[in-house]
Design an enzyme around this catalytic site. Sequence first.
Site: not given
Lengths: 303, 249
Positions: A72, A74, A100, A131, A192, A194, A244, A266-267
């Site tokens: 992405i 940021l 963040n 990032c 962590i 990515t 993670g 997240g995902t």
Amino acid sequence: MTVDLTVDLGGLKLRNPVMPASGCFGFGREYSEYYSLDTLGAVVVKATTLKPRLGNPTPRVTEVTGGMLNAIGLANPGLSKVLTEELPWLERQNVPIFVNVAGDTVEDYCSVVDEVCRSGLAQAIELNVSCPNVELGGLAFGVNSSVLRGLVEEVRKVCTLPLYVKLSPNVTRIQDLAVAAASGGADGLSLINTLVGMQIDLATRKPALANKTGGLSGPAIKPVAVRMVYEVAREVNLPIVGMGGICSGRDVAEFIMAGAWAVEVGTANFTDPYACPRIVAELKSFMEAEGIKNLEEIRGCAL
Amino acid sequence: MLVKESKQLTRDVFALTLEGQFDYDKVTAGRFVHVLIEDGKAHPLRRPISIASCDSHAKTLTLVYRVVGDGTLWLSKRIRGDTVSLLGPLGKGFVAPHKPGKVLIVGGGVGVPPLFQLAKELVQENFELDIVLGFRSQGDVFWTEEFAQFGRVTVCTEDGSLGEKGFVTAVIDVTNDWTTLYSCGPKAMLKALRNHFAGSTIQGYVSLEERMACGVGACWGCTCLDPSGSLAKRICKEGPVFSWEEVSL
């Protein structure tokens, strides 16, 4: 049996350990159409930078087996809009807010952290030094111990909120970076971010992402993340927010056993928009079934 | 939802008709659904697929998609009675024409499906339609007869194996008196269309495609830029349908 899901992160009390991860949840508005955000431990908002950022060219997301790559870059509306339009709305949702923060320079990081702290709209800062998708900043601060320590020391001077440093897995020994962040004055660590990856599109015979590389997340990275939480927990005595590939309550329990105090999801939000509240409920069921009264009982038990 | 029927339309294009509980009232042409592949463990990202047809009385929804990878291949193998999980309808669909008159609909390849629901809705509102459908080759052509019930259909193929030879722009006369143009297809086609109508007063709408993650506007994975290049718009949230002057193609 009643189980206690609360977490005390050095004085910051969360009603449960589950928070959506930065970048996967915007500033909360979209998912608030699916459930009430006050069911979450906290919300970690999208990385905020001093100036607005458009991010990288598309395609900037792609799926891989058991995970996804994102680049992405940021993208965010910039500090001013975050402070005037996003955080005031989120504050009314009755959920602690982790902001963040990312930047290109030490001064950028300090300015953003300073203004967020002064706004009174956040409960904690998560410093994004990991990032993998931007040239300047981000990862540049997160892979070298002395650079990271220097940044954390400077940010610490202006940061009046609990300061979490989000670590990159793209290093040889993550414990070294954890120690550097701790000695720079961090109140906690989140890990962590990515892992750098790539996918080749067989039709175009070129990288699938316009940025070529992207950050790997999702269930595929969970064992790496658990290992890193474990390694950091053995060396640093600070609260750890683990993440993670978390998709279930059992995954959360695994991170807690490896030494995490809380977790970010997240995902999994993309697979299931109700992932976070479902995971909270699953964690509760798991604890009831296992006779675990509170999270402290199992925190770091695998160490 | 439950699979009612899965039908192969071409070598790699399939039509999946689903039935059961769904927010049918919120369906408008151009909106999409986010389809879960298996249980999402191997495939954490849903697949955004436009709604090709929706029948709120019969409670059915038809999705037409091209098999491009493992996820859509799995979808193509669903049979009657299987369950498929959808999120949606999502995004912003086509806006009705601002003024009465003739409407031009232009579809390219797997950009054709959402225009079917659109044509259905426009005909119900008594608009007169000209429909141009472009495909690569004869073997890629689908649903041209289905579209014929809604208006005059012109088919073109890049290799001339069926209908007119060439791109859609070759068969579109810009001096015609259409008030509104709706299009969905490859970005190059959308751009060529916009250029084709440069200087015209026609109101153009384009439906954009992009790889998506969340589908709800949270991850900023599927953005496009405004013409100045300084403002990002989320295709899943502000789109996928945009007026063609508000996006850079």
